[in-house]
Design an enzyme around this catalytic site. Sequence first.
Site, PDB file in Angstrom:
ATOM      1  CB  CYS A 143      27.518  27.071   5.569  1.00  0.00           C
ATOM      2  SG  CYS A 143      26.704  28.256   4.491  1.00  0.00           S
ATOM      3  CG  HIS A 195      21.773  29.410   2.309  1.00  0.00           C
ATOM      4  ND1 HIS A 195      22.453  30.363   3.028  1.00  0.00           N
ATOM      5  CD2 HIS A 195      22.547  28.299   2.340  1.00  0.00           C
ATOM      6  CE1 HIS A 195      23.588  29.855   3.475  1.00  0.00           C
ATOM      7  NE2 HIS A 195      23.666  28.597   3.073  1.00  0.00           N
ATOM      8  CG  HIS A 221      22.571  23.963   4.484  1.00  0.00           C
ATOM      9  ND1 HIS A 221      23.321  23.957   5.636  1.00  0.00           N
ATOM     10  CD2 HIS A 221      23.111  24.937   3.699  1.00  0.00           C
ATOM     11  CE1 HIS A 221      24.267  24.888   5.548  1.00  0.00           C
ATOM     12  NE2 HIS A 221      24.158  25.490   4.374  1.00  0.00           N
ATOM     13  CD  GLU A 222      22.695  24.890  -0.196  1.00  0.00           C
ATOM     14  OE1 GLU A 222      22.649  26.132  -0.354  1.00  0.00           O
ATOM     15  OE2 GLU A 222      23.677  24.315   0.305  1.00  0.00           O
TER      16      GLU A 222
END
EC number: 3.5.1.88
Length: 179
Positions: A102, A148, A144-145
């Site tokens: 990351c 966030h 993953h994004e």
Amino acid sequence: MSILPIVIAPDERLITRASEVTDINDKIKELVNDMFETMYDAEGLGLAAVQVGVLKRIFVVDVQLETIENEPAGYGSTGKFYMINPEITELSDEQVILKEGCLSIPEQSHEIKRPKYLTVKYKDLDNEEQTLKASGWLARCIQHELDHLNGILYIRHLSKLKYDMAITKAQKIKKQHEQ
């Protein structure tokens, strides 16, 4: 276009849920372009708006790593995308463990288990709803994004001990960058 500063963990913005984009205007379009430029400059595969200090539900990804053999019909594993207000509508039961890193947690990578395939709907810059079926690294980057945007760092998928170790290392690295 400009390169934006990347927020480094630990930072409250990285664990705050981003808000929906209600108006896709020139400022949002400029942000998307700046995010791509920032991601490429940092040699990343993806970047969420929260990672550049903007608490909006936007991310960019560019995955040109691989294609998957025996990929299910209609699924893609590569491509360049930006997603506004993304929402996963389907996740596969099949999961895979891969190493993730990351840009907000530099100099670390950890094995993370995630669903192998997904379907995501999102808005484009014309405010049109789009749907994408993704697999492989593209599916992983989207998850993953999207984490966030929900205020979840990928290291939250680790055991408590490994998470604590990763945060301690991140704090040391952040202090080094600030000096």
